[in-house]
Enzyme design. Sequence first.
Site, short mmCIF file in Angstrom:
data_model
loop_
_atom_site.label_atom_id
_atom_site.label_comp_id
_atom_site.label_asym_id
_atom_site.label_seq_id
_atom_site.Cartn_x
_atom_site.Cartn_y
_atom_site.Cartn_z
N LYS A 130 -19.57 11.05 3.58
CA LYS A 130 -18.50 10.10 3.25
C LYS A 130 -18.86 8.70 3.76
CE LYS A 130 -14.95 10.77 1.64
NZ LYS A 130 -14.51 10.62 0.22
N THR A 189 -12.52 8.81 5.00
CA THR A 189 -12.02 9.75 6.00
C THR A 189 -12.17 9.26 7.43
OG1 THR A 189 -12.38 12.00 6.90
CG2 THR A 189 -14.27 10.89 5.95
N TYR A 227 -20.14 16.46 6.48
CA TYR A 227 -19.10 15.90 5.63
C TYR A 227 -18.86 14.43 5.97
CZ TYR A 227 -14.32 14.70 4.29
OH TYR A 227 -13.21 14.04 3.81
N GLY A 272 -7.02 17.48 -7.05
CA GLY A 272 -6.98 17.46 -5.60
C GLY A 272 -5.60 17.06 -5.09
#
Length: 301
Positions: free
Chosen positions: A148, A120, A144, A28
């Site tokens: 998270k 995030t 998402y 990543g």
Amino acid sequence: MQDNQQSTDTASRTPGRAPRILITGSNGQVGSELKALFGKEEAFETFFLDRKQLPLEQTLIIQDILGMYEPDIIIHAAAYTAVDKAESEPELADAVNHLATEEIAQYCRLHGAKLLAISTDYVFDGHSSEPLKEDAPTAPLNCYGLTKWKGEQAIQKWAPESIIIRTSWVYSAYGNNFVKTMVRLLHEREELSVVHDQIGSPTHARDLAQAIIAIIKTDKWHPGIYHYSNEGQLSWYDFAVKIQELIGTTCRVTPIPTSQYPTPAKRPAYSLLDKSKIKRTFNVRVPFWLDSLTEMIALEH
């Protein structure tokens, strides 16, 4: 979670052995930058695991795989990051971002390993009008962000001595990201429309990786949630305009509201992160966004 103000040693390990660090998400953006930077560090023994070596969706085998390496510190940089696709793959996103993170946190608790995990800005709803501090209310707008956030909750439950770093708008020379997409489109098209009413700050993955290594190298470990992105405030449109100026194309960039660019996943309208805590606690350097962007574009071109 209440921040634990009592510092603890960075890693408990066998005397005479270098700290053993395991990094997830090695292919990543942050993982790739960590791999490049750790290559210059001789004080650590590092293991970089990609999605084949550590298949996060296969949660039942995660702790067994981690046990093969016996890490002192785990830097959990892997994640399911396809924000729009997560809306149609909620179970996979939850397995990778939440359930796998829970397994990693449980491993750390059972074996006395330290955990530093990346989260995030999407845990926030975007309704703030001032830079977001770590204790600001969380209310994810999309799948998402929710997965998270659940990952954060699992870490706080099972490994409260961990460090969680929330970041935003990550880009680098590696992988797919906004900067690389813009560079390609600005060369291909005569005109490009970009959203102007979503405000935040980008993060050059190398800057974040440098901050992580600085934290790992400190003598003391200060658990808690921290925010990190580059300094400054801008919109995606501002970001695109500056990329266009730096690469020198003739493409015309036009601002549009979010309402004219519908996506499967809702985005927070405002997610600027307050970095004062991480700077105060670890004395890390936080570059201005344009300086980092200019550096990255120069290296790529």
